[in-house]
Scaffold this active site. Structure first.
Site, PDB file in Angstrom:
ATOM      1  N   ARG A  58      78.476  27.697   7.403  1.00  0.00           N
ATOM      2  CA  ARG A  58      77.402  27.964   6.926  1.00  0.00           C
ATOM      3  C   ARG A  58      77.243  29.116   5.676  1.00  0.00           C
ATOM      4  O   ARG A  58      75.724  28.880   4.935  1.00  0.00           O
ATOM      5  CB  ARG A  58      76.812  29.647   8.362  1.00  0.00           C
ATOM      6  CG  ARG A  58      75.113  29.344   8.051  1.00  0.00           C
ATOM      7  CD  ARG A  58      74.166  29.679   9.103  1.00  0.00           C
ATOM      8  NE  ARG A  58      75.542  30.242  10.362  1.00  0.00           N
ATOM      9  CZ  ARG A  58      75.632  31.974  10.624  1.00  0.00           C
ATOM     10  NH1 ARG A  58      75.262  32.891   9.678  1.00  0.00           N
ATOM     11  NH2 ARG A  58      76.789  32.196  11.163  1.00  0.00           N
ATOM     12  N   TYR A 110      51.443  21.592  -4.198  1.00  0.00           N
ATOM     13  CA  TYR A 110      51.996  20.661  -3.782  1.00  0.00           C
ATOM     14  C   TYR A 110      51.737  21.207  -1.851  1.00  0.00           C
ATOM     15  O   TYR A 110      51.956  21.962  -1.787  1.00  0.00           O
ATOM     16  CB  TYR A 110      53.133  21.070  -3.275  1.00  0.00           C
ATOM     17  CG  TYR A 110      54.228  20.573  -2.054  1.00  0.00           C
ATOM     18  CD1 TYR A 110      53.930  18.603  -2.062  1.00  0.00           C
ATOM     19  CD2 TYR A 110      54.922  21.300  -1.473  1.00  0.00           C
ATOM     20  CE1 TYR A 110      54.689  18.561  -0.845  1.00  0.00           C
ATOM     21  CE2 TYR A 110      55.419  20.142  -0.261  1.00  0.00           C
ATOM     22  CZ  TYR A 110      55.478  19.056  -0.067  1.00  0.00           C
ATOM     23  OH  TYR A 110      55.635  18.165   1.059  1.00  0.00           O
TER      24      TYR A 110
HETATM   25  C1  LIG Z   1      58.320  17.256  -1.669  1.00  0.00           C
HETATM   26  C2  LIG Z   1      57.633  18.202  -2.505  1.00  0.00           C
HETATM   27  C3  LIG Z   1      58.161  19.743  -1.875  1.00  0.00           C
HETATM   28  C4  LIG Z   1      58.779  20.375  -0.493  1.00  0.00           C
HETATM   29  O1  LIG Z   1      59.662  19.845  -0.565  1.00  0.00           O
HETATM   30  P1  LIG Z   1      60.760  18.574   1.206  1.00  0.00           P
HETATM   31  O2  LIG Z   1      61.713  18.246  -0.301  1.00  0.00           O
HETATM   32  O3  LIG Z   1      59.814  18.143   1.283  1.00  0.00           O
HETATM   33  O4  LIG Z   1      60.534  19.930   2.022  1.00  0.00           O
HETATM   34  C5  LIG Z   1      57.657  20.971  -3.031  1.00  0.00           C
HETATM   35  N1  LIG Z   1      56.997  20.893  -4.264  1.00  0.00           N
HETATM   36  C6  LIG Z   1      56.764  19.371  -4.164  1.00  0.00           C
HETATM   37  C7  LIG Z   1      55.434  19.624  -5.690  1.00  0.00           C
HETATM   38  C8  LIG Z   1      57.038  18.482  -3.630  1.00  0.00           C
HETATM   39  O5  LIG Z   1      57.063  17.299  -4.238  1.00  0.00           O
END
Ligand SMILES: *Cc1c(COP(=O)(O)O)cnc(C)c1O
Length: 389
Positions: A58, A110
């Site tokens: 872990r 995001y």
């Molecule tokens: C996709 C994305 C995230 C989230 O990442 P995941 O790997 O999908 O959990 C966060 N910030 C940005 C700018 C992203 O494009």
């Protein structure tokens, strides 16, 4: 694992180190590609110690640590942690804040993380104020308005591709006793190194450019200093099991070997498309920081090295219906969410973000892959015309 690169007495670039995955080879077989470590447990020394530094999966996995050491190199960080997704990396940061902490976040960011900050962060006792991070005076005023613990920014930011001044916002955060964390997913370590501009922690969704092939969900944090806050994040990752499996870590390391060439190709495609589409009769506006008339072009040119990113958005004439109709007619572009893969993706962003989004309804978000620019342009052009036919 023996690190051949560290034995070299010549200086090599971050790009070269990334291509060779730090030059690590397997000491047992001399394999050029390091093996995948799957074991979750490790033998104790006869005197009851774990001198290898590995006790339980872990917290300890060599394949994951190899990826982390590459991220330390790419971001010139003191330490890095890999997570099971970009979201879990971000949530790992916020979970390390004490209840009662105050956070500043951008009004445009995001979507899934904005949703989490709005709906789930309050349960951790966090107060989140969303502000226009492009207005430095507004950031300074909001920072000083009440005790502050953390500033979160994303640059270039989804889905309007504004560019934020990392150095200026870092100064404001630090002046107010807060940390700055930068979601640098769309800039990648190729174009921007936020830690060198004063950020305390940089976050990536490794599901995007770092892996680059739309087949792994992963996240990364890298820190300028390994302080008590970082130790807390490290503990939370392990105790909450916010882990990346070794095979996924292996794939991200493989993806990073071509990161620089992929990012350069995506940037070149995005710029070529932005220039070609800005005068298109069926397009209202092109949002791309590489265009001279983009409101943040000068800042982007200063802060981003070697390109303006592979992401752009277009506002299609004919409003929401026009945008959705154009998306319906693409053949080469893939109508799908996500970004940063070798294949070009296009998406009607407001539909996925839903009510309350700052995203205009006529906007299509384009993630430029590494196909030939002329092919990408021809397909978009035919889709735009087919939509109004
Ligand atoms: C996709 C994305 C995230 C989230 O990442 P995941 O790997 O999908 O959990 C966060 N910030 C940005 C700018 C992203 O494009």
């Amino acid at each position: 694992m023996s690190d051949e690169t560290s034995k070299m007495n010549v200086h090599v670039s971050r790009e070269t180190l990334a291509v060779q995955a730090m030059g690590r080879i397997d000491p047992l077989t001399r394999a050029v590609v390091p093996p995948l470590h799957l074991s979750t447990t490790f033998i104790r020394d006869p005197d009851n110690q774990y001198r290898s530094g590995f006790s339980y999966g872990r917290a300890d996995n060599e394949t994951v640590r190899e990826l982390e050491s590459i991220m330390v190199m790419l971001e010139q960080a003191e330490a890095a942690l890999v997570f099971g997704s970009g979201m879990s990396a971000a949530v790992g940061v916020f979970s390390a804040l004490a209840p009662g902490s105050r956070v500043l976040a951008p009004a445009v960011m995001y979507w899934a993380l904005r949703y989490w900050l709005l709906h789930d962060a309050p349960a951790l006792g966090l107060t989140v104020d969303f502000i226009d991070m492009g207005d430095i005076d507004a950031v300074a005023a909001a920072a000083a308005a009440a005790p502050l613990n953390l500033v979160w920014i994303e640059t270039p930011s989804n889905p309007l591709w504004g560019v934020l001044d990392i150095a200026a916002i870092a100064d404001i955060a630090h002046l107010n006793g807060a940390r700055l964390v930068v979601d640098s997913t769309c800039a990648t370590p190729v174009l921007t190194q936020p830690l060198l501009l004063g950020a305390d922690i940089v976050m990536h969704s490794a599901s995007k450019y770092l892996n680059g092939h739309s087949d792994v969900i992963a996240g990364v944090l890298a820190t300028r200093v390994t302080d008590e806050f970082w130790t807390r994040i490290t503990r939370i990752r392990s105790s909450h099991g916010m882990l990346l499996g070794p095979f996924e870590a292996f794939l991200v390391t493989r993806g990073i070997r071509t990161l620089h060439v992929r990012v350069r190709a995506s940037c070149a495609n995005a710029l070529a498309l932005a220039l070609a589409l800005q005068d298109h009769p069926l397009i209202e506006a092109v949002l791309y920081p590489g265009l001279k008339d983009h409101r943040n072009h000068a800042l982007a040119a200063r802060q981003m090295k070697g390109g303006f990113g592979g992401m752009l958005s277009i506002r299609v004439k004919g409003g929401e219906a026009g945008a959705i109709a154009a998306a319906a007619h693409v053949q080469l572009w893939k109508r799908a969410t996500s970004l940063g893969g070798v294949e070009s993706l296009l998406e009607h962003r407001a539909s996925i973000e839903g009510a309350g989004t700052p995203c205009p309804p006529d906007l299509l978000r384009l993630s430029c892959g590494i196909e030939t620019a002329d092919d990408l342009l021809a397909d978009l052009d035919q889709a735009l015309h087919a939509a109004v036919a």
